[in-house]
Design an enzyme around this catalytic site. Structure first.
Site, PDB file in Angstrom:
ATOM      1  N   LYS A  50     -25.782  92.507  88.710  1.00  8.02           N
ATOM      2  CA  LYS A  50     -24.396  91.629  88.966  1.00  8.02           C
ATOM      3  C   LYS A  50     -23.988  92.700  88.638  1.00  8.02           C
ATOM      4  O   LYS A  50     -22.712  92.687  87.884  1.00  8.02           O
ATOM      5  CB  LYS A  50     -23.838  90.295  88.854  1.00  8.02           C
ATOM      6  CG  LYS A  50     -24.681  89.410  89.352  1.00  8.02           C
ATOM      7  CD  LYS A  50     -24.905  87.590  89.263  1.00  8.02           C
ATOM      8  CE  LYS A  50     -25.330  87.343  90.051  1.00  8.02           C
ATOM      9  NZ  LYS A  50     -25.544  86.223  90.300  1.00  8.02           N
ATOM     10  N   GLN A  94     -25.262  81.585  85.546  1.00  7.35           N
ATOM     11  CA  GLN A  94     -26.643  81.948  86.670  1.00  7.35           C
ATOM     12  C   GLN A  94     -27.160  81.139  86.571  1.00  7.35           C
ATOM     13  O   GLN A  94     -26.989  79.642  85.414  1.00  7.35           O
ATOM     14  CB  GLN A  94     -27.425  82.490  85.767  1.00  7.35           C
ATOM     15  CG  GLN A  94     -28.194  83.223  86.818  1.00  7.35           C
ATOM     16  CD  GLN A  94     -28.257  84.163  88.251  1.00  7.35           C
ATOM     17  OE1 GLN A  94     -27.271  84.087  88.073  1.00  7.35           O
ATOM     18  NE2 GLN A  94     -28.638  83.911  89.100  1.00  7.35           N
ATOM     19  N   ASP A 117     -19.007  81.853  92.952  1.00  7.94           N
ATOM     20  CA  ASP A 117     -20.629  81.048  93.639  1.00  7.94           C
ATOM     21  C   ASP A 117     -19.412  80.293  94.935  1.00  7.94           C
ATOM     22  O   ASP A 117     -20.996  80.350  95.696  1.00  7.94           O
ATOM     23  CB  ASP A 117     -21.035  80.142  93.006  1.00  7.94           C
ATOM     24  CG  ASP A 117     -21.946  81.186  92.252  1.00  7.94           C
ATOM     25  OD1 ASP A 117     -22.530  82.542  93.034  1.00  7.94           O
ATOM     26  OD2 ASP A 117     -22.414  81.165  90.491  1.00  7.94           O
TER      27      ASP A 117
HETATM   28  N1  GUN Z   1     -29.776  81.955  91.277  1.00  9.13           N
HETATM   29  C1  GUN Z   1     -29.387  81.890  91.971  1.00  9.13           C
HETATM   30  N2  GUN Z   1     -28.761  82.084  93.096  1.00  9.13           N
HETATM   31  C2  GUN Z   1     -27.953  82.164  92.194  1.00  9.13           C
HETATM   32  C3  GUN Z   1     -26.939  82.703  93.173  1.00  9.13           C
HETATM   33  O1  GUN Z   1     -25.967  82.630  93.897  1.00  9.13           O
HETATM   34  N3  GUN Z   1     -25.418  82.040  92.314  1.00  9.13           N
HETATM   35  C4  GUN Z   1     -25.804  81.872  90.170  1.00  9.13           C
HETATM   36  N4  GUN Z   1     -24.485  81.281  89.887  1.00  9.13           N
HETATM   37  N5  GUN Z   1     -26.862  81.183  90.131  1.00  9.13           N
HETATM   38  C5  GUN Z   1     -28.385  81.268  91.009  1.00  9.13           C
END
Ligand code: GUN
Length: 281
Positions: A50, A94, A117
């Site tokens: 990211k 996350q 998200d």
């Molecule tokens: N863990 C796995 N996929 C995601 C996601 O798209 N967003 C977040 N915040 N955590 C994740």
């Protein structure tokens, strides 16, 4: 006939280039804060990616790495601070969180207008009622892939295998909003093969390798594989038995190089959108 392989990497690069171009026209850089708690190696890899994506798009990024033992209160305090920051447009925590954390409370604490998200119940509600909202990145990426390939779900039989809050449910909502006839399957579905064989568009999002075999897909179907599993050799693979299925369908996404890169690109799109909404363009 061999399927058209949907190149998620190329499409993601195109999306990110578009974001980068728009960011250049902003008066200030959009800002994304990413929170990671604990030392889950997969989460660490995602968070690093990211940061790279943000650099590529000209988005300002900040990372908050909390030790697993930091505790719920410390995490909530970080979120409160980020909610109040003018220069932060998007906040992402996350998942999964280490044991002992209340994930639901964390998602609720994030300002829905910074929830890039799309996991906050307000955004879930907005999505299901057709209001403007942040759409979870993975299903948003799938819709973008379909659009780029000229595949219109309107009137089509769409089958989503998996009912997670992150992928399966929002995926179904988006296909429904695009006028598909949507069925959601899960571990209790009585005859998975029978339902999958109806699909013009089949989305697999379970996390079980080789779950979708060639006898479960219709000739000429579009097959989207969202899963990220590892085979016995430790190589990344999806839910779909790729070789035999790709011989039968019209479009298929590979793993890796399919939906994964699109998920990352859509986070950049959502962060750009958050900055736009915050009126700092
Ligand atoms: N863990 C796995 N996929 C995601 C996601 O798209 N967003 C977040 N915040 N955590 C994740």
């Amino acid at each position: 006939m061999a399927a058209n392989v949907i190149d998620g990497k190329a499409l993601a690069a195109k999306c990110k280039a578009r974001v980068a171009q728009e960011v250049r026209s902003f008066s200030r850089r959009p800002g994304l804060a990413v929170i990671i708690v604990g030392d889950n190696p997969a989460s660490r890899t995602y968070v690093n990616s990211k940061r790279k994506d943000c650099e590529e798009c000209g988005i300002y990024s900040e990372e908050y790495a909390l030790p697993a033992e930091a505790g719920q209160d410390a995490l909530m305090e970080v979120i409160r601070t980020l909610n109040a920051r003018e220069d932060i447009d998007g906040i992402l925590c996350q998942l999964p969180l280490p044991e002992g954390y209340d994930e639901e409370a964390v998602l609720l604490a994030i300002d829905p207008d910074k929830d890039v998200d799309g996991f906050h119940p307000v955004n879930v509600g907005r999505l299901s009622t057709g209001q403007p909202c942040f759409v979870p990145c993975t299903p948003a990426g799938v819709m973008e892939m379909l659009r780029e390939c000229g595949i219109d779900p309107k009137g089509k039989e769409c089958v989503v295998v998996g009912r997670s809050n992150i992928v399966g449910k929002p995926m179904a909502m988006l296909l429904l909003a695009a006028h598909g006839t949507v069925t959601i399957c899960h571990s209790r579905t009585r005859d998975l093969g029978e339902v999958c064989r109806r699909a013009d568009i089949l989305v697999a999002a379970v996390g079980k390798r080789d779950l979708i075999t060639a006898d479960m897909v219709k000739e000429g179907a579009v097959v989207i594989d969202v899963a990220m599993n590892r085979n016995d050799a430790g190589k990344l693979c999806g839910d779909v038995d790729y070789g035999p299925v790709s011989e039968k369908v019209s479009y298929i996404t590979p793993v890796p190089g399919g939906v994964g890169p699109m998920t990352r690109a859509m986070l950049m799109v959502n962060t750009l959108e958050a900055a736009r909404r915050h009126g700092k363009a």
